[in-house]
Design an enzyme around this catalytic site. Structure first.
Site, PDB file in Angstrom:
ATOM      1  N   HIS A 113      36.466  36.744  37.003  1.00 27.34           N
ATOM      2  CA  HIS A 113      36.775  35.479  36.768  1.00 27.34           C
ATOM      3  C   HIS A 113      37.284  34.809  37.891  1.00 27.34           C
ATOM      4  O   HIS A 113      36.649  34.256  38.621  1.00 27.34           O
ATOM      5  CB  HIS A 113      37.440  35.571  35.966  1.00 27.34           C
ATOM      6  CG  HIS A 113      37.600  35.480  34.278  1.00 27.34           C
ATOM      7  ND1 HIS A 113      37.365  36.677  33.894  1.00 27.34           N
ATOM      8  CD2 HIS A 113      36.771  35.151  32.970  1.00 27.34           C
ATOM      9  CE1 HIS A 113      37.028  36.583  32.384  1.00 27.34           C
ATOM     10  NE2 HIS A 113      36.831  35.663  32.068  1.00 27.34           N
ATOM     11  N   ASP A 128      27.350  37.578  32.649  1.00 25.27           N
ATOM     12  CA  ASP A 128      28.262  37.493  31.888  1.00 25.27           C
ATOM     13  C   ASP A 128      28.407  35.396  32.666  1.00 25.27           C
ATOM     14  O   ASP A 128      27.474  35.423  33.272  1.00 25.27           O
ATOM     15  CB  ASP A 128      29.569  38.001  32.772  1.00 25.27           C
ATOM     16  CG  ASP A 128      30.752  37.807  31.950  1.00 25.27           C
ATOM     17  OD1 ASP A 128      30.546  36.918  31.293  1.00 25.27           O
ATOM     18  OD2 ASP A 128      32.002  38.517  32.160  1.00 25.27           O
TER      19      ASP A 128
END
Length: 416
Positions: free
Chosen positions: A272, A343
């Protein structure tokens, strides 16, 4: 005068006799009629046409022609794909938030803005987060309206893993299920039942896809991004539990997603916020990390989410941009035939290192079918269209992914 009258009566009688004989023979020649054969036996006769074929033969030929026509009739997927523009095809490859779709903040209603946006950008899927979810009735209405506005049914998803990652349990009060890791010793049945419960609750609200289960294995104790989200810290146990969870999700009414391919459990970094590395050899990964993914694929998982993971022993770019991983391993070695989704492209491991245009084109080249949360949807769509126009990507390559998407949608009743 009398003589002429007699002649006339005789002629009429002769004509009537001839006509009667003709009608009698015609009646005997009809299907099911009885005629006398040359040998004197009586049998069933078939109509014979001028061409010499019987009516039965003609009927059989007609039926055979009809059957061939039915076999050759294009499938619903073929018809849908053939009627789509390049723009519509590329939009099907986008999986976006309602905010990215409409340009509005904190979307909790699907109204005119959603309808207009879906007309301009008929995306393949919408993903909702906690900020979009206020009550069960509100969620049902929002999803139902979105589906009504979409010419092709939408994949509607959220991340509902249980425990620390849930979007519905803590917002609209669906059944609470704890982190999967803490059920690892309860066996296959518990893994199935937990997944079934989550899926059943999601399906009742209108969701048809869950971005779960986590197929990563918590093999690195220092790993914080996966941790207890994993089903186990043992590869074989994780494989067994994940396979049963996939069955539970499907039986509960939603499609599911194995994530994060090729395995995020051994990393020290969180993708992330930065590039994440898997410092294992391909041989080790194929023997260990692939166990839960193989099990989940064999159990019928419809989606695999590829993570932004760099595996130096295989490639120097993230797996979402790597042909060697997304196609070479996932498609060719694991034989996965479902939808491969990236993702989130808003994650810094991609957003900080690649432009939107470069990232989406590279991911399609790598073999990805859907792009999750492109940072700029319009730019992402345009860049892929331009790559096709420039010959950098072929439209056949786009069709390959869209066919997978439409095939899965047809199986779930989402093609209209």
């Amino acid at each position: 005068m009398k003589k002429a009258l007699v002649v006339l009566i005789v002629m009429v009688c002769l004509a009537a006799g001839i006509w009667g004989i003709f009608m009698l023979r015609g009646s005997a020649g009809k299907a099911g009629g009885h005629v006398e054969n040359d040998n004197g036996n009586t049998g069933v006769a078939a109509d014979v046409t001028e061409s010499g074929t019987t009516t039965e033969e003609q009927t059989a030929d007609s039926q055979e022609t009809t059957e061939v026509t039915e076999e050759e009739k294009p499938s619903l997927v073929d018809e849908t794909l053939a009627g789509m523009t390049l723009h519509e095809k590329v939009c099907q490859m986008m999986f976006v938030t309602p905010e990215e779709l409409t340009g509005e903040d904190g979307v909790t209603v699907a109204g005119d803005a959603t309808r207009q946006a879906l007309e301009n950008y008929p995306v393949g899927g919408i993903v909702y987060f906690a900020k979009n979810l206020e009550s069960q009735d509100q969620v049902k209405e929002m999803i139902d309206n979105s589906q009504k506005y979409s010419s092709i049914g939408l994949f509607v998803a959220t991340d509902e893993e249980g425990g620390v990652v849930n979007r519905l349990m803590d917002t609209v009060g669906t059944t609470y299920i704890g982190s999967m890791y803490y059920y690892k010793d309860d066996g296959d049945e518990t893994a199935y039942e937990n997944a079934y419960t989550i899926a059943n609750d999601m399906s009742a609200l209108g969701f048809n896809l869950d971005f779960a289960p986590v197929a990563d294995v918590w093999s690195n104790p220092d790993n914080t991004v996966i941790g207890e989200r994993a089903y186990s810290d043992d590869y074989a146990q994780a494989a067994e539990l994940v396979g049963n969870a996939v069955k539970g999700f499907n039986d509960g009414g939603v499609m599911c997603t194995l994530k994060h391919f090729p395995g995020h459990g051994d990393t020290a970094e969180d993708s992330h916020y930065s590039s994440a590395y898997v410092h294992r050899t391909k041989e080790e990964i194929m023997a260990d990390e692939m166990q839960p993914f193989r099990s989940g694929i064999e159990a019928g998982a419809e989606f695999v989410m590829v993570g932004h993971l760099i595996v130096p022993d295989i490639d120097e770019v993230p797996a979402t941009l790597s042909y060697k991983i997304a196609t070479g391993i996932l498609r060719e070695e694991l034989k996965f035939e479902g939808v491969a989704i990236t993702d989130s492209f808003e994650m810094e491991s991609i957003a900080d290192n690649y432009s939107v245009d470069d990232a989406v084109v590279m991911s399609v080249k790598a073999g990805m079918d859907m792009i999750l949360q492109p940072k700029d949807m319009a730019s992402a769509v345009n860049s892929i269209e331009q790559a096709v126009a420039d010959g950098e990507l072929s439209e056949d390559r786009i069709d390959e992914s869209v066919r997978r998407i439409l095939t899965l949608k047809e199986s779930r009743g989402l093609l209209k």
